[in-house]
Write a protein that holds these residues in place. Structure first.
Motif, PDB file in Angstrom:
ATOM      1  N   LEU A 112      69.500  31.795  39.069  1.00 16.71           N
ATOM      2  CA  LEU A 112      69.605  32.689  40.221  1.00 16.71           C
ATOM      3  C   LEU A 112      68.576  32.342  41.287  1.00 16.71           C
ATOM      4  CD1 LEU A 112      70.201  36.064  38.345  1.00 16.71           C
ATOM      5  CD2 LEU A 112      71.871  34.809  39.732  1.00 16.71           C
ATOM      6  N   ALA A 113      67.413  31.864  40.871  1.00 17.71           N
ATOM      7  CA  ALA A 113      66.357  31.502  41.820  1.00 17.71           C
ATOM      8  C   ALA A 113      66.719  30.279  42.651  1.00 17.71           C
ATOM      9  CB  ALA A 113      65.052  31.249  41.072  1.00 17.71           C
ATOM     10  N   GLN A 114      67.714  29.516  42.193  1.00 18.78           N
ATOM     11  CA  GLN A 114      68.123  28.310  42.920  1.00 18.78           C
ATOM     12  C   GLN A 114      69.168  28.590  43.998  1.00 18.78           C
ATOM     13  OE1 GLN A 114      66.787  25.319  42.590  1.00 18.78           O
ATOM     14  NE2 GLN A 114      65.440  25.934  40.908  1.00 18.78           N
ATOM     15  N   GLN A 115      69.592  29.828  44.140  1.00 20.39           N
ATOM     16  CA  GLN A 115      70.640  30.152  45.104  1.00 20.39           C
ATOM     17  C   GLN A 115      70.168  29.960  46.537  1.00 20.39           C
ATOM     18  OE1 GLN A 115      72.095  34.231  45.034  1.00 20.39           O
ATOM     19  NE2 GLN A 115      74.191  33.510  45.389  1.00 20.39           N
ATOM     20  N   ASP A 116      71.037  29.402  47.361  1.00 21.55           N
ATOM     21  CA  ASP A 116      70.747  29.236  48.781  1.00 21.55           C
ATOM     22  C   ASP A 116      70.802  30.592  49.490  1.00 21.55           C
ATOM     23  OD1 ASP A 116      70.695  26.500  48.320  1.00 21.55           O
ATOM     24  OD2 ASP A 116      72.818  26.247  48.823  1.00 21.55           O
ATOM     25  N   PRO A 117      70.166  30.712  50.645  1.00 25.36           N
ATOM     26  CA  PRO A 117      70.196  31.986  51.384  1.00 25.36           C
ATOM     27  C   PRO A 117      71.607  32.457  51.723  1.00 25.36           C
ATOM     28  CG  PRO A 117      68.460  30.583  52.237  1.00 25.36           C
ATOM     29  CD  PRO A 117      69.246  29.736  51.272  1.00 25.36           C
ATOM     30  N   ASP A 118      72.559  31.513  51.893  1.00 26.58           N
ATOM     31  CA  ASP A 118      73.914  31.928  52.266  1.00 26.58           C
ATOM     32  C   ASP A 118      74.775  32.311  51.063  1.00 26.58           C
ATOM     33  OD1 ASP A 118      74.546  29.518  51.089  1.00 26.58           O
ATOM     34  OD2 ASP A 118      75.409  28.600  52.886  1.00 26.58           O
TER      35      ASP A 118
END
Length: 341
Positions: free
Chosen positions: A67-73
């Motif tokens: 989950l921490a690797q998710q992009d802002p979009d």
């Protein structure tokens, strides 16, 4: 160890072989994504305890790292389907297998990117910009993710209807059928669609998909799960290996786990596949990790050696098989050594 101590440690309260108890204790030392499924499928823990442990998947361990690797979009790796296996599609699939609960905001944001970014053709979906036709495998993945994470979109039901229409005469599915006219079911596509329809059914989908699931399961039963219906030979030796995560691939453990998850009764046509899983057990009671499918990954969950993922999945399949096939009780999984994996 008394029943109260067993419960406190997440172990079954009833009698358990000491060697199996050692393996269960080892499994319960793993990531929260392993622990909650062990508690549910092997230890018969209280529902509240299982759900409490499942909630930790998003804040600790592998789930939190993904989950921490998710992009802002809302995407992962800045892409919808490729690169494999770090794109939004495959990261969400892994989060599904880890057990991220329905309604997780980050998972919903990722689903929104997939459904808004897909191309639609008569209800079917594709994430490819070059093919221009719907694909059963992609549609199945997006349906699975939408219902697993409780992502609401008016197009979900249309996608399920399209999948039902794509079931072939042999009761399987093949993602190439709309492109090149393939009429024989694909093991890979068929297990993806079956898993999606099962999730749809669990989550209260509007359509009755039970008959389609039953026919799809019969496709696998007619192949003894992994053999040619013509020659009886193993279709692909890779089916006897079970890397985790399976991504879009079929293997005998994934196939058996589908029948288990559906609560199906043991069918004798699955017996040979069950023996493949049983024979893969190591002398220490665990199942091995297999070489991962080639591609990018966010991190290594398990090194070579004993695999908690495969041990969990294999033990729950064998437990289901033993419970639903009384004649197989004498072949219940036995651990040859009580040593910790």
């Amino acid at each position: 160890m008394n029943a109260g101590t067993r419960r406190a440690r997440g172990l079954p309260a009833g009698p358990v072989d000491s060697a199996d108890e050692t393996v269960l204790a080892w499994l319960l030392e793993g990531d929260p994504s392993i622990r909650w499924q062990v508690m549910r499928d092997l230890a018969d823990a209280d529902r509240e305890d299982v759900e409490r442990e499942r909630e930790r998947v998003t804040s600790r361990g592998w789930g939190a790292r993904l989950l921490a690797q998710q992009d802002p979009d809302g995407r992962w790796a800045g892409a919808l389907y490729s690169p494999k296996w770090t794109s939004t599609t495959y990261t969400l699939l892994l989060l599904h297998w880890l057990g991220v609960p329905p309604g997780n905001p980050q998972a919903l944001a990722g689903c929104r990117q997939l459904w808004d970014g897909a191309q639609y053709h008569d209800g079917g979906l594709t994430l490819s910009r070059s093919i221009g036709k719907p694909e059963a495998c992609i549609t199945a993945m997006l349906v699975l993710l939408a219902f697993s994470f409780d992502y609401h979109d008016d197009r979900r039901e249309q996608a399920v209807s399209w999948l039902l229409d794509q079931q072939l005469a042999d009761s399987g599915w093949n993602c190439r059928s709309v492109r090149d006219g393939s009429r024989h079911g694909s093991f890979h596509t068929s297990i993806s669609v079956l898993d999606a329809l099962l999730e749809y059914q669990r989550r209260g989908g509007e359509r009755d998909v039970r008959a389609a699931i039953h026919r799809g399961q019969e496709f696998f039963l007619s192949h003894e799960l992994y053999r040619s219906h013509r020659s009886g030979e193993v279709v692909n030796q890779a089916f006897a290996r079970f890397p985790f995560p399976p991504q879009w691939h079929f293997d005998v453990l994934r196939g058996l786990d589908h029948f288990r998850a559906d609560g199906a009764s043991a069918d004798p046509r699955l017996a040979a596949a069950v023996e493949v899983v049983r024979a893969a057990r190591r002398s220490d009671g665990a199942w091995p990790a297999y070489r991962r499918y080639s591609g990018q990954r966010w991190f290594v969950m398990e090194p070579a050696g004993p695999s908690r993922w495969n041990t969990l999945r294999a033990m729950r399949v064998l437990r289901w098989w033993q419970a639903t096939a009384p004649s197989d009780r004498s072949q219940a999984p036995q651990v040859t050594s009580p040593a910790r994996p």
